[in-house]
Structure formats: C-alpha cells, structure tokens
Design an enzyme around this catalytic site. Sequence first.
Site, PDB file in Angstrom:
ATOM      1  N   CYS A 216      -4.724   2.652  -3.543  1.00 52.34           N
ATOM      2  CA  CYS A 216      -3.471   3.101  -2.982  1.00 52.34           C
ATOM      3  C   CYS A 216      -2.231   1.985  -3.357  1.00 52.34           C
ATOM      4  O   CYS A 216      -1.280   1.786  -2.412  1.00 52.34           O
ATOM      5  CB  CYS A 216      -3.652   3.300  -1.692  1.00 52.34           C
ATOM      6  SG  CYS A 216      -4.519   4.544  -1.170  1.00 52.34           S
TER       7      CYS A 216
ATOM      8  N   ASP B 237       2.493  -4.732   7.817  1.00 49.73           N
ATOM      9  CA  ASP B 237       1.347  -3.882   7.562  1.00 49.73           C
ATOM     10  C   ASP B 237       0.119  -4.764   7.684  1.00 49.73           C
ATOM     11  O   ASP B 237      -0.145  -5.618   6.922  1.00 49.73           O
ATOM     12  CB  ASP B 237       1.406  -3.337   6.280  1.00 49.73           C
ATOM     13  CG  ASP B 237       0.231  -2.623   5.969  1.00 49.73           C
ATOM     14  OD1 ASP B 237      -0.876  -2.787   6.482  1.00 49.73           O
ATOM     15  OD2 ASP B 237       0.171  -1.762   4.873  1.00 49.73           O
TER      16      ASP B 237
ATOM     17  N   GLN C 123      -5.241  -5.385   6.477  1.00 51.22           N
ATOM     18  CA  GLN C 123      -6.325  -6.248   5.874  1.00 51.22           C
ATOM     19  C   GLN C 123      -6.376  -7.633   6.614  1.00 51.22           C
ATOM     20  O   GLN C 123      -7.232  -8.367   6.554  1.00 51.22           O
ATOM     21  CB  GLN C 123      -6.166  -6.365   4.511  1.00 51.22           C
ATOM     22  CG  GLN C 123      -6.109  -5.178   3.584  1.00 51.22           C
ATOM     23  CD  GLN C 123      -7.565  -4.619   3.622  1.00 51.22           C
ATOM     24  OE1 GLN C 123      -8.564  -5.503   3.927  1.00 51.22           O
ATOM     25  NE2 GLN C 123      -7.626  -3.301   3.373  1.00 51.22           N
TER      26      GLN C 123
ATOM     27  N   HIS D 228       0.953  -1.266   0.116  1.00 45.72           N
ATOM     28  CA  HIS D 228       0.203  -0.090  -0.159  1.00 45.72           C
ATOM     29  C   HIS D 228       0.997   1.291  -0.041  1.00 45.72           C
ATOM     30  O   HIS D 228       1.920   1.082   0.575  1.00 45.72           O
ATOM     31  CB  HIS D 228      -0.946  -0.075   1.376  1.00 45.72           C
ATOM     32  CG  HIS D 228      -1.983   0.996   1.210  1.00 45.72           C
ATOM     33  ND1 HIS D 228      -1.653   2.143   1.616  1.00 45.72           N
ATOM     34  CD2 HIS D 228      -3.078   0.864   1.237  1.00 45.72           C
ATOM     35  CE1 HIS D 228      -2.730   2.877   1.798  1.00 45.72           C
ATOM     36  NE2 HIS D 228      -3.817   1.952   1.532  1.00 45.72           N
TER      37      HIS D 228
ATOM     38  N   LYS E 143     -10.873  -0.470   9.882  1.00 42.84           N
ATOM     39  CA  LYS E 143     -11.149  -1.751   9.196  1.00 42.84           C
ATOM     40  C   LYS E 143     -11.416  -3.085   9.878  1.00 42.84           C
ATOM     41  O   LYS E 143     -11.725  -4.098   9.112  1.00 42.84           O
ATOM     42  CB  LYS E 143      -9.843  -2.013   8.379  1.00 42.84           C
ATOM     43  CG  LYS E 143      -9.696  -0.814   7.289  1.00 42.84           C
ATOM     44  CD  LYS E 143      -8.422  -1.100   6.423  1.00 42.84           C
ATOM     45  CE  LYS E 143      -8.306   0.249   5.171  1.00 42.84           C
ATOM     46  NZ  LYS E 143      -7.133   0.012   4.652  1.00 42.84           N
TER      47      LYS E 143
HETATM   48  C1  LIG Z   1      -6.223   0.574   4.588  1.00 46.57           C
HETATM   49  C2  LIG Z   1      -4.649   0.244   4.473  1.00 46.57           C
HETATM   50  C3  LIG Z   1      -3.562   0.973   4.930  1.00 46.57           C
HETATM   51  C4  LIG Z   1      -3.796   2.157   5.341  1.00 46.57           C
HETATM   52  O1  LIG Z   1      -4.695   2.340   6.495  1.00 46.57           O
HETATM   53  P1  LIG Z   1      -5.246   3.759   7.128  1.00 46.57           P
HETATM   54  O2  LIG Z   1      -6.122   3.216   8.049  1.00 46.57           O
HETATM   55  O3  LIG Z   1      -5.604   4.526   5.907  1.00 46.57           O
HETATM   56  O4  LIG Z   1      -4.130   4.304   7.781  1.00 46.57           O
HETATM   57  C5  LIG Z   1      -2.343   0.335   4.756  1.00 46.57           C
HETATM   58  N1  LIG Z   1      -2.260  -0.734   4.236  1.00 46.57           N
HETATM   59  C6  LIG Z   1      -3.125  -1.563   3.917  1.00 46.57           C
HETATM   60  C7  LIG Z   1      -2.625  -2.986   3.399  1.00 46.57           C
HETATM   61  C8  LIG Z   1      -4.617  -1.258   3.828  1.00 46.57           C
HETATM   62  O5  LIG Z   1      -5.402  -1.805   3.349  1.00 46.57           O
END
Ligand SMILES: *Cc1c(COP(=O)(O)O)cnc(C)c1O
Length: 410
Positions: free
Chosen positions: A366, A202, A205, A125, A228
């Site tokens: 993104c 990260d 998801q 991302h 999320k």
């Molecule tokens: C949504 C997302 C982000 C960013 O998350 P924020 O809540 O916008 O800070 C980073 N990495 C992944 C894989 C995402 O899906």
Amino acid sequence: MTASFDVHRIRQDFPVLMQTIGSKPLVYLDNAATSQKPQVVIDVIRRYYAEINANVHRGVHTLSQKATAAYEEARLKVKSFINAPSERQIIFTRGTTDGINLVVHCYGRQHIGAGDEIIISAMEHHSNIVPWQMLCEEKGATLRIIPMNERGELEIEAYKQLFSERTQFVSLVHISNSLGTVNPIETMIQIAHQHGVPVLIDGAQAVPHAPVDVQALDCDFYAFSGHKMFAATGIGVLYGKADLLERMPPYQGGGDMILSVSFDKTIYNEIPHKFEAGTPHISGVISLGAAIDYLNQIGRVAAMEYENALLDYATAQLADIPRVNLIGTAREKASIISFTIDEVHPHDIGTLLDMESIAIRAGHHCTQPVMQWFQIPATARASFAFYNTYEEVDRLVQAIHKVIEVFHHG
Ligand SMILES: *Cc1c(COP(=O)(O)O)cnc(C)c1O
C-alpha cells in the site's frame, strides 16, 4: 540480546504461533500487516460475549452497565498508554484508515480551500495519501510531497522549504510500513508548528513497536489500529487535541453522538462521543484494553529493545547474502526489512518461503509511490514482533539461500 526478555515464554501466550504448517513450525514474519493475538486478548473477547454482552451507554440494566464500564475503562487504558491529557481525547475508530478519514472529513473540509496546500511525505501509506487527494480534488487544494533519499530517509531541509502561506496541514507517517524508517516526527512537528500548521501522525506501525507519548510529541492528531498492536481487527484510535476536536463537526450522524434530537434542532454530544455514532465495536474496544494491559505487563521498553536487536541481527545476515538488495536502509529503523533478490519476482520469494512455512509479505505494501521511487514493482518484506526469535531469522536466511539456488542454479 536482552537477557531480561524471555521470548520463549512470551511465545506461549500466542496460540497461533504454536502450530506447524505442512511439516514445519510456522514462522510468522508478517506483523506489519497484522499482529497475532495473545490468549488474554482472545479470552476477553470470548468473556465479553459469554458474560456481559449488551449495548453500551443506553441501558440501565446490569449487563449494559457492565459493558459500558468495560468499554469506558478501555478508553482510560488507551489514554494512559499514549499519555493523552484526557480520555475525552480518545476516539474509537475502525482503524488508522478511518481515523485519517475522520480528520480529513471533519477538520480538512472546514479549513482547507482552493489554492491551499497539504504536506505529506514520499513514504506514506495509501491511507494517508488518497483521502487527502480526494479532499484536494473537492476543494482545489494541492499536495506537496516531502522527498526522501536513497536510504529511505525524509529530507528535512526540503521539508522546511515546502511551507508557504498556503500550507494548511501536515500529515506524516511515524514508522514507514514498507521501509521501516523511523521518522524524526518530533522535530517535524515543531517545524510545522513554527508555521502555525497542525500535524496528524499515522502511528499504525509505531504504537505496536515503541512507547508513544502524544504530549511529548505535541502532535495535533495521532491515529493507530488495534489489529497491529495485538488486539482485534476493526478497531482503532484517533487522538486529537481537545480544542481542535471540540471545534470540529461530527463525522457521522446517528445514535450516541447526540444530546438531543428534534426535527427543528439536534444538539451534538460532547467529545469523544460526538465522533462515535452508532453501536461501536464493543468487544474490539475491550480487546484493545486487554492488549494494552498485556504490553504493559511484558514491558514496553524491554520488548522494543529485543525487537531492535532482532532487526539488527536479521539485517546483518540479509545484507551478507549475495544478490539480496535491502530496500530501506535508514539509520533509524524499526521492525521491518524490505528486500529484493536479483531476477526473482518478490511474489515468487513469498511463495517459496511459504513452502518453508515462513509467512512474509510480497507486494507494494500500500505504498506504490515508494516502489515508484525505487523503480521496483514490489518488495518482499519480513516484519518482526517481540515474539519472533533468532532461530526464526536463521530459518528465513536459510530459506532465502534456497530461493537463490532455485533461481540461479536451477
Ligand atoms: C496498516 C497501516 C495503515 C492502515 O491501517 P488499517 O488498519 O488498514 O486502517 C496506515 N498506515 C500505515 C503506516 C500502516 O502500516
């Protein structure tokens, strides 16, 4: 289908899902962008403001003590939720983006210098690319990119070859938000550790989808977002190993992150408070605790198995539609189907599906480098949560047939 998982009962917990848009019941398939909130999460936010609103950590009065207790109780819930060794290792952030920036700023700037290398993957991302690029620009370091194959799976042999004497950090996405790929991060973390290199995951998801155990993974940092995973926006978590967090300088200066301040010398607070300057998002933190209680109550594994079965059902149906191309066909996938339709721009797919009251996302998600790799401008993306149904998948499939008719016979 998982017999023990009663999706129609679960849906009753999400008021937003009960509405019709136009004349049709809403089909919400944009969960990878943000998830809907169960009533218990909405209630806890209302109750916080209606009954115990006060600033945390500073007051001796009853409300402040209640607010502080609720805030710190949520930290304990997060600790158990990801199996962290201690609540001291749970830092509240604004979200995944903020957590990654914290690591770049506080760890990266201390340990990464001219000529050093940082490994990320081809499917990150933007929030796991741009902060590292900014650091590289500042320090004269370079990014090395783990390539992927045409299914959207990372090439592990190539990853091993990327390590050099200069490798200082690895930062990896757990589950790709544009391809749905579940990366073998446990193995990838082990490989990095064989080179003595720390790893940030990260988990934006992954945490909403599956149980995550930071000790089993042995990751050095793990970042995720509340919004999320069925909690409020503007709140997230960064987990870190205690010895790393203790050696890192603070992120921002201000209230709450200090033990004592004078004009000659300021002594920083202990972790995690060292990283939480200023008044935090108190109601957001409490909502995160409520979302965790909710997930535990519906059953993490049952929800995941249901969601996986739903993904298999949807994938089989979409794969059967002529002119539909699935983007991202990894053997290990979760919750997300990206696709294109021959000669139809993804934005038109999104608009036409919206006319059927079906919410999907169209764009680069993104992850522009992923789009560049597949040589497409964008994809349409349907992303699932445990409250989505087989009937909703059927409506998606019917609506896609309709889009194809409009464009190819109109
Ligand atoms: C949504 C997302 C982000 C960013 O998350 P924020 O809540 O916008 O800070 C980073 N990495 C992944 C894989 C995402 O899906």
